[in-house]
Design an enzyme around this catalytic site. Sequence first.
Site, short mmCIF file in Angstrom:
data_model
loop_
_atom_site.label_atom_id
_atom_site.label_comp_id
_atom_site.label_asym_id
_atom_site.label_seq_id
_atom_site.Cartn_x
_atom_site.Cartn_y
_atom_site.Cartn_z
N HIS A 1 0.83 -1.21 0.00
CA HIS A 1 0.00 0.00 0.00
C HIS A 1 0.86 1.25 0.00
O HIS A 1 0.68 2.15 -0.83
CB HIS A 1 -0.91 -0.02 1.23
CG HIS A 1 -1.66 1.26 1.46
ND1 HIS A 1 -3.00 1.40 1.19
CD2 HIS A 1 -1.25 2.48 1.94
CE1 HIS A 1 -3.38 2.63 1.47
NE2 HIS A 1 -2.34 3.31 1.95
N GLU A 2 1.80 1.31 0.93
CA GLU A 2 2.60 2.53 1.06
C GLU A 2 3.52 2.74 -0.14
O GLU A 2 3.68 3.87 -0.63
CB GLU A 2 3.40 2.50 2.36
CG GLU A 2 2.54 2.60 3.61
CD GLU A 2 1.67 3.86 3.62
OE1 GLU A 2 2.10 4.89 3.09
OE2 GLU A 2 0.55 3.79 4.16
N HIS B 1 1.77 4.36 -3.02
CA HIS B 1 1.69 5.82 -3.01
C HIS B 1 2.83 6.42 -3.83
O HIS B 1 2.68 7.46 -4.47
CB HIS B 1 1.73 6.36 -1.57
CG HIS B 1 0.43 6.29 -0.86
ND1 HIS B 1 -0.73 6.86 -1.34
CD2 HIS B 1 0.10 5.70 0.33
CE1 HIS B 1 -1.72 6.64 -0.49
NE2 HIS B 1 -1.25 5.94 0.54
N TYR C 1 -4.11 14.77 -2.92
CA TYR C 1 -4.48 14.04 -1.72
C TYR C 1 -5.57 14.75 -0.94
O TYR C 1 -5.39 15.16 0.21
CB TYR C 1 -3.24 13.81 -0.85
CG TYR C 1 -3.37 12.66 0.11
CD1 TYR C 1 -3.60 11.37 -0.36
CD2 TYR C 1 -3.29 12.87 1.47
CE1 TYR C 1 -3.73 10.31 0.52
CE2 TYR C 1 -3.42 11.81 2.36
CZ TYR C 1 -3.64 10.54 1.88
OH TYR C 1 -3.77 9.48 2.75
N GLU D 1 -5.81 6.71 -2.11
CA GLU D 1 -5.81 5.70 -1.06
C GLU D 1 -6.29 4.34 -1.59
O GLU D 1 -5.73 3.29 -1.26
CB GLU D 1 -6.69 6.14 0.11
CG GLU D 1 -6.01 7.09 1.07
CD GLU D 1 -4.82 6.45 1.76
OE1 GLU D 1 -4.89 5.26 2.10
OE2 GLU D 1 -3.80 7.14 1.93
N ASP E 1 -12.59 16.54 7.57
CA ASP E 1 -11.61 15.74 8.30
C ASP E 1 -10.91 14.77 7.34
O ASP E 1 -11.43 14.45 6.27
CB ASP E 1 -12.32 14.95 9.41
CG ASP E 1 -11.39 14.47 10.49
OD1 ASP E 1 -10.27 15.02 10.59
OD2 ASP E 1 -11.77 13.56 11.23
N HIS F 1 -9.43 8.36 3.61
CA HIS F 1 -9.37 6.98 4.09
C HIS F 1 -10.77 6.39 4.29
O HIS F 1 -10.90 5.17 4.49
CB HIS F 1 -8.62 6.90 5.42
CG HIS F 1 -7.15 7.15 5.32
ND1 HIS F 1 -6.60 8.39 5.50
CD2 HIS F 1 -6.12 6.30 5.07
CE1 HIS F 1 -5.29 8.31 5.37
NE2 HIS F 1 -4.97 7.06 5.11
#
Length: 375
Positions: free
Chosen positions: A158-159, A162, A173, A182, A254, A260
């Site tokens: 996942h990371e 990015h 983002y 995401e 938020d 997410h």
Amino acid sequence: MFHAIVPPYLLEQLERSAGDPSLRARIRQSLQHDAVLRTRPAAGRERVAAAEGGRQRKVYDGENGTDLPGTLARSEDDDPVQDQATNQAYDGTGATWTMYKECFGRDSIDGAGLVLTSTVHFDRGYANAFWDGAQMVFGDGDGEIFGNLTASIDITGHELTHGVTQYTANLAYEGQSGALNESISDVFGSLAKQHALGESAADADWLIGAGLFRPGVQGVALRSMKAPGTAYDDPRLGKDPQPADMSGYVDTQDDNGGVHINSGIPNRAFYLVAAELGGNAYDDAGKIWYSTLTSGNLSSSAGFKDFAAETETAARDLFGDESPQLAAVTKAWQTVGVLGDQTPLMNAAQTNLETSTPPAAPSDQQPSEQQASAE
């Protein structure tokens, strides 16, 4: 750009609800680090390409400090070391590189042999992992809610993805483009795990961060691509807020506009395509999503409808106008309410989530049977 696997609203909820003062302090420290890191560029650390191409990994030990990258602990072709986190980071970055190379012909994150740099043991009790624009960084977890962040291949995948998005579509983002950012990381993180384990779409668990929660936490993972909103329901963490379709879309300031949270919608679309087509998800479904990401046709501010239309174009170009692949893509986006007659779903969308107030489970709400059995 700082991208972390554990959403800020989840840590904020935990910091408010945890009864143990020492746990609250550890989580608060993680939140404070994340806030600083979001404003700190990755400049100053060299982006190194492998001299002769091919997979190249370097894993550093942060030694519970915050200076990056730390002390070199293991390089490509080195034997395993005694430290488990180092070996897990080495294996996870390797599995991600291999999936991209074997499935999509991509040579590392930038497509040009970028050395995969990781730091383990970042800070003390740091409950997150992140890509900072140049490298991977893993915390050891707080030890009560979150375990070691190197343990899940899908978190590493996942990371690192990015980074792939950074070098390709560079999706902004925030809002829907951020949720796509995401979701794409969840998609290819899951594919990295499926590829490493030799799992078909039917065999895969479609969970992101399975095994991350410590015993006693009422949940199975951070997110479920198959069934968004069901990954956890815990008195300390609250209830998984991800919607499965546009009727649950959360309009909030938020979490960078719910990046997410609303990523559950395109996540489920990909799962539905993969499930419909069968076989390995990193074959036809993965190729459609990868072609869309790397086509150059996505603007940095692309929304869900833009992305859905581009996946239809990719499916058509790859497999033809009358292909089952194209039919599966269209059906999936219609099912989640992004394409077709969206009015009923859009009218039902949630728009009253208060800023900085993550969804929480009602005090009398019990976890699902699946979650309870996973404890």
